[in-house]
Design a protein around this motif. Structure first.
Motif, short mmCIF file in Angstrom:
data_model
loop_
_atom_site.label_atom_id
_atom_site.label_comp_id
_atom_site.label_asym_id
_atom_site.label_seq_id
_atom_site.Cartn_x
_atom_site.Cartn_y
_atom_site.Cartn_z
N GLN A 4 41.62 49.94 34.23
CA GLN A 4 42.99 50.17 34.62
C GLN A 4 43.80 48.82 34.74
O GLN A 4 43.14 47.96 35.38
CB GLN A 4 43.21 51.08 35.55
N HIS A 5 45.06 48.63 34.27
CA HIS A 5 45.57 47.48 34.58
C HIS A 5 47.03 47.48 34.67
O HIS A 5 47.66 48.51 33.92
CB HIS A 5 45.13 46.36 33.37
N PHE A 6 47.89 46.44 35.01
CA PHE A 6 49.36 46.46 34.74
C PHE A 6 49.51 44.93 35.02
O PHE A 6 48.75 44.01 35.31
CB PHE A 6 49.93 47.12 35.98
N THR A 7 50.64 44.58 34.38
CA THR A 7 50.95 43.26 34.35
C THR A 7 52.46 43.03 35.04
O THR A 7 53.45 44.04 34.74
CB THR A 7 51.30 42.53 32.82
N ILE A 8 52.56 42.22 35.66
CA ILE A 8 53.90 41.57 36.32
C ILE A 8 54.18 40.27 35.80
O ILE A 8 52.97 39.58 35.56
CB ILE A 8 53.91 41.72 37.77
N PRO A 9 55.25 39.71 35.81
CA PRO A 9 55.57 38.43 35.24
C PRO A 9 54.56 37.31 35.69
O PRO A 9 54.59 36.89 36.98
CB PRO A 9 56.97 38.09 35.37
N GLY A 10 53.76 36.93 34.77
CA GLY A 10 52.68 35.70 35.12
C GLY A 10 51.56 36.25 35.91
O GLY A 10 50.86 35.37 36.06
N LEU A 11 51.22 37.56 35.78
CA LEU A 11 50.01 37.86 36.51
C LEU A 11 49.57 39.12 35.76
O LEU A 11 50.38 40.13 35.94
CB LEU A 11 50.27 38.13 37.98
N ASP A 43 40.38 35.45 36.09
CA ASP A 43 40.48 34.21 36.57
C ASP A 43 40.38 34.23 38.03
O ASP A 43 40.16 33.15 38.41
CB ASP A 43 42.12 33.82 36.43
N LEU A 44 40.34 35.06 38.60
CA LEU A 44 39.98 35.50 40.18
C LEU A 44 39.20 36.78 40.41
O LEU A 44 40.08 38.01 39.86
CB LEU A 44 41.33 35.23 40.99
N GLY A 45 38.26 36.93 41.01
CA GLY A 45 37.76 38.11 41.38
C GLY A 45 38.00 38.53 42.82
O GLY A 45 37.92 37.75 43.67
N VAL A 46 38.36 39.89 42.96
CA VAL A 46 38.87 40.37 44.24
C VAL A 46 37.71 41.29 44.45
O VAL A 46 37.96 42.20 43.95
CB VAL A 46 40.21 40.86 44.60
N PRO A 72 36.85 31.40 40.80
CA PRO A 72 36.79 31.73 42.31
C PRO A 72 36.96 33.27 42.57
O PRO A 72 37.02 34.04 41.47
CB PRO A 72 38.07 31.15 42.88
N ALA A 73 36.58 33.67 43.85
CA ALA A 73 36.50 35.14 44.23
C ALA A 73 36.99 35.12 45.61
O ALA A 73 36.77 34.03 46.21
CB ALA A 73 35.31 35.77 43.92
N ILE A 74 37.65 36.28 46.01
CA ILE A 74 37.89 36.47 47.37
C ILE A 74 36.99 37.84 47.68
O ILE A 74 37.03 38.76 46.98
CB ILE A 74 39.30 36.65 47.67
N VAL A 75 36.43 37.53 48.76
CA VAL A 75 35.71 38.97 49.28
C VAL A 75 36.35 39.49 50.33
O VAL A 75 36.79 38.75 51.37
CB VAL A 75 34.40 38.62 49.72
N VAL A 76 36.87 40.81 50.20
CA VAL A 76 37.70 41.42 51.16
C VAL A 76 36.82 42.51 51.75
O VAL A 76 36.21 43.38 51.12
CB VAL A 76 38.99 42.10 50.65
N ILE A 77 36.76 42.62 52.87
CA ILE A 77 35.91 43.75 53.79
C ILE A 77 37.06 44.76 54.29
O ILE A 77 37.94 44.19 55.11
CB ILE A 77 35.14 43.02 55.13
N THR A 78 37.00 45.79 53.73
CA THR A 78 38.09 46.86 54.13
C THR A 78 37.50 47.59 55.07
O THR A 78 36.65 47.71 55.46
CB THR A 78 38.29 47.94 52.83
N GLU A 156 48.01 35.54 51.56
CA GLU A 156 48.05 34.16 51.75
C GLU A 156 47.13 33.52 50.61
O GLU A 156 47.34 32.35 49.78
CB GLU A 156 47.93 33.72 52.99
N ALA A 157 45.70 33.90 50.81
CA ALA A 157 44.53 33.56 49.97
C ALA A 157 44.85 33.91 48.49
O ALA A 157 44.60 33.19 47.64
CB ALA A 157 43.39 34.65 50.45
N LEU A 158 45.52 34.94 48.24
CA LEU A 158 45.82 35.14 46.81
C LEU A 158 46.65 34.17 46.30
O LEU A 158 46.71 33.45 45.29
CB LEU A 158 46.39 36.69 46.39
N GLY A 159 47.82 33.88 47.04
CA GLY A 159 48.74 32.91 46.79
C GLY A 159 48.33 31.60 46.54
O GLY A 159 48.46 30.62 45.77
#
Length: 175
Positions: A4-11, A43-46, A72-78, A156-159
């Motif tokens: 599943q995907h969606f696009t917003i300007p630039g991402l 480009d970035l794994g979450v 790169p990746a960001i590991v998010v513990i939910t 912030e990490a995404l940014g």
């Protein structure tokens, strides 16, 4: 059973089945194959890991694959919250609170150690969030509760990862 995907300007956000996803009746593709194919274009794994069972072996395999491709990746513990139930006047009163800073840091450190043990260099950010507390903080306009969710740290990490690099990322990987 699909990407599943969606696009917003630039991402472009792509949501793939989770690691170890089970194929269901009606799915037209193999879940693992879908993830492997689309991981090459990330480009970035979450990576979302539930605090109930963080750090499953397939997670580390996918993170390793990203690392091998220099991504790169960001590991998010939910679910970094807990239900603090108390009995008040004979009734159970339920109050969701953030897990302690110590508990969160212990889990984050454990994931970092597992990443290193599984061959992943320590350049991946690991953080804990609670969407429940974020929503509650927004609904009640309580900044302290929102900050306890650490959703602001995730944003912030995404940014940091996509802000300055967005154009270069698109040029290197135009899919």
């Amino acid at each position: 059973g699909a990407i599943q995907h969606f696009t917003i300007p630039g991402l472009r956000w792509i949501d793939s089945p989770g690691t170890g996803a089970v194929q269901k009746e009606g799915d037209t593709c193999d879940m693992e194959q879908l993830v492997r194919e689309y991981l090459n274009y990330a480009d970035l794994g979450v990576f979302l890991m539930s605090s109930d069972a963080p750090g499953l072996q397939p997670d580390f395999e996918y993170i390793n694959r990203l690392q091998e491709n220099g991504k790169p990746a960001i590991v998010v513990i939910t679910k970094s919250d807990r239900n603090d139930e108390k009995i008040v006047n004979g009734k159970i009163v339920s109050n969701w609170v953030a897990k302690t800073t110590e508990d969160r840091q212990d889990q984050e450190n454990w994931i970092r150690e597992e990443l290193v043990r599984n061959g992943v260099q320590d350049r991946f950010r690991v953080l804990s969030i609670s969407t429940y507390l974020a929503i509650r903080g927004i609904e009640t306009q309580d900044d302290d509760v929102f900050r306890q969710s650490q959703l602001d740290l995730f944003m912030e990490a995404l940014g940091e990862k996509i802000g300055e690099e967005a154009v270069q990322l698109k040029e290197r990987n135009p899919k």
